[in-house]
Design an enzyme around this catalytic site. Sequence first.
Site, PDB file in Angstrom:
ATOM      1  N   ASP A   4       2.658  -9.817 -34.517  1.00  0.00           N
ATOM      2  CA  ASP A   4       3.708 -10.339 -33.649  1.00  0.00           C
ATOM      3  C   ASP A   4       4.531  -9.204 -33.037  1.00  0.00           C
ATOM      4  O   ASP A   4       4.577  -8.082 -33.575  1.00  0.00           O
ATOM      5  CB  ASP A   4       4.644 -11.251 -34.434  1.00  0.00           C
ATOM      6  CG  ASP A   4       4.126 -12.676 -34.562  1.00  0.00           C
ATOM      7  OD1 ASP A   4       3.177 -13.015 -33.848  1.00  0.00           O
ATOM      8  OD2 ASP A   4       4.684 -13.434 -35.378  1.00  0.00           O
TER       9      ASP A   4
ATOM     10  N   LYS B 222       4.914 -13.372 -29.415  1.00  0.00           N
ATOM     11  CA  LYS B 222       5.574 -14.640 -29.080  1.00  0.00           C
ATOM     12  C   LYS B 222       7.070 -14.389 -29.173  1.00  0.00           C
ATOM     13  O   LYS B 222       7.629 -14.270 -30.256  1.00  0.00           O
ATOM     14  CB  LYS B 222       5.155 -15.749 -30.048  1.00  0.00           C
ATOM     15  CG  LYS B 222       3.684 -16.102 -29.973  1.00  0.00           C
ATOM     16  CD  LYS B 222       3.331 -17.187 -30.990  1.00  0.00           C
ATOM     17  CE  LYS B 222       3.859 -18.540 -30.561  1.00  0.00           C
ATOM     18  NZ  LYS B 222       3.224 -19.041 -29.340  1.00  0.00           N
TER      19      LYS B 222
ATOM     20  N   MET C 260      18.046 -17.412 -33.297  1.00  0.00           N
ATOM     21  CA  MET C 260      17.755 -17.706 -31.888  1.00  0.00           C
ATOM     22  C   MET C 260      18.888 -18.470 -31.212  1.00  0.00           C
ATOM     23  O   MET C 260      18.681 -19.440 -30.488  1.00  0.00           O
ATOM     24  CB  MET C 260      16.430 -18.469 -31.764  1.00  0.00           C
ATOM     25  CG  MET C 260      15.229 -17.630 -32.201  1.00  0.00           C
ATOM     26  SD  MET C 260      13.665 -18.543 -32.262  1.00  0.00           S
ATOM     27  CE  MET C 260      13.759 -19.238 -33.924  1.00  0.00           C
TER      28      MET C 260
END
Length: 251
Positions: free
Chosen positions: A35, A56, A168
Amino acid sequence: MSAKVWLVGAGPGDPELLTLKAVRALREADVVLIDDLVNTAVLEHCPNARVIPVGKRGGCRSTPQAFIHRLMLRYVRQGKCVVRLKGGDPCIFGRGGEEADWLRARDVEVELVNGITAGLAGATQCGISLTLRGISRGVTLVTAHTQDDSSLNWQALAQTGTTLVVYMGVAKLAEIRDSLLAGGLAAQTPVAMIENASLPQQRECRSSLADMQLDAATFQLKSPAILVIGAVAAFDQAEMTDWLQTQGSAG
């Protein structure tokens, strides 16, 4: 080693936080799907593996999840040992559970390896204990980014009495603030905003629930970042030491 897939948490960024089991998986890997948020320094543990980036990241062009599934299946069916290397922990907002289920449904052997999650590591680096006797009896990990872009029940979260760790959430600071205030959380509730948890470039901004959006803009807070919301976010390392000494004397 027979063909299998390891779903491995690489931790939040500091390569020294990698677990011994993660190191063993990397050493046995023929193929590593890595990742974007993984510190590439950990790849020293798999010098002979084929490394394939499958990034991602929110707001950026990302590798489709279906393609990642197919890559894992292709290589394991070729008899290879595959490591899917994820930032943080694969089962905390890392899609580890759904990847494991998808592979097992196709008779692939899967093993999950935990990693230290950014919310814990970032808070610790700032001297914040997410649970603290007499102050915080629990911690709730949530993500502000959902697959269908729906909103969490922030009002209910405001009533939990636990430390809230938000992943996030940088793009939704106003929504988080307004919803938690509407749920009854005090405007003066301490907030720590921690960017690049555990890395040398880690930065932190201390604020309050009412002021966090303005302070984040002044601080130029950027992703990846986590928010720690609750009384424990008022502590720094020196204050934590003093508080623990006081508790020891009282005990």
